[in-house]
Design an enzyme around this catalytic site. Structure first.
Site: not given
Ligand code: HXC
Length: 257
Positions: A131, A108, A111, A63
């Protein structure tokens, strides 16, 4: 809508198209998916649906964290409910849904893959429920669907540690159906979709419903559901044609009813 590409056909494809944000799901994308799924549901010519992510880095990295950062309790609740409705709608579609996981399938994103019937993954795919590292828990169904799919022990470990796993592990644990080279992901997914599209759509629909019952019903009720569904098929054209074609040693011509 630019953030979602829908290619319609007997094998239709939804591509989440926010590669700069690793295809993170925000409210607008979830609402657009809802709209597309409503059309798919009412279009009898669509036989199989493929879900994938744009670019070569991510299926869906979760998400949208930037969008969630400013949410308070009411928005948070609305967001989880919207996500749950979308995942539920995938599960309730009467056709098989295949997730083609090209890269990160996190939070997400995992999921979303869990709400699909089958998962084909590139060797580069990385899965996880990270998360916990954001101070939250899975909110699009992961706490329920992941243990159902891979067992409680592993699901607990993954959700509590937030650690990622690769496609090979996903395959060994019964989450992923097949792991393929990155350039084979779409061809292999289409091959599987074509195989499914060649079956009786009506029988597939009943199979999907009965398999759903295995996840949602007590075993006794599920076994009764199977019996009633099985019996019902004996009133249908495709059962008559399928058995007749076998006995006549020819290919069946399905009417999908
Ligand atoms: C918003 C995201 C994102 C996310 C990545 N990006 N994941 N933006 N939401 N979930 C964006 C980064 O901010 C970045 O933007 C660009 O994508 C590239 O990501 P990087 O981090 O620079 O790439 P990298 O270093 O290769 O790392 C990849 C990654 C990392 C390991 C996937 O991006 C990461 O950990 N992402 C978050 C994963 C996460 O926590 N997902 C769960 C979310 S909570 P910029 O603008 O800086 O280039 C969830 C809850 C669901 O899903 C239920 C909700 C109700």
């Amino acid at each position: 809508m630019e953030d979602l590409i829908f290619e319609s056909g007997a094998i239709s494809t939804i591509t989440i198209n926010r590669p700069k944000a690793l295809n993170a799901l925000n409210r607008a994308v979830l609402e657009e998916i809802t709209r597309v799924l409503r059309d798919v549901r009412h279009d009898a010519s669509v036989r199989v649906l493929i879900v994938t992510g744009a670019g070569d880095r991510a299926f869906v990295a979760g998400a949208d964290i930037a969008a969630m950062a400013d949410m308070e309790i009411v928005e948070g609740l609305e967001f989880t409910r919207l996500g749950h409705r979308v995942m539920h709608t995938f599960e309730e579609l009467p056709i098989p849904v295949i997730a083609a996981v090209n890269g990160f399938a996190l939070g997400g994103g995992l999921e979303l893959a869990l709400a699909c019937d089958l998962i084909i993954a590139s060797e580069k795919a990385r899965f996880g429920q990270p998360e916990i590292n954001l101070g939250i828990i899975p909110g699009f169904g992961g706490t329920q669907r992941l243990p159902h799919r891979i067992g409680h022990a592993r699901a607990r470990e993954l959700i509590m540690t937030g650690e990622m796993f690769d496609a090979k592990s996903g395959c060994e644990w019964g989450l992923v159906n097949k792991v393929v080279a990155p350039d084979q992901l779409i061809p292999e997914t289409r091959k599987l979709a074509e195989k499914l599209a060649s079956k009786s759509g009506f029988a597939l629909r009943q199979a999907k419903a009965a398999l759903r019952a295995a996840a949602t019903m007590e075993e006794d009720a599920g076994l009764r559901f199977e019996q009633n569904t099985f019996g019902g098929l004996f009133a249908c054209a495709d059962k008559r044609e399928g058995m007749k074609a076998f006995l006549e040693k020819r290919e069946a011509k399905w009417q999908h009813k």
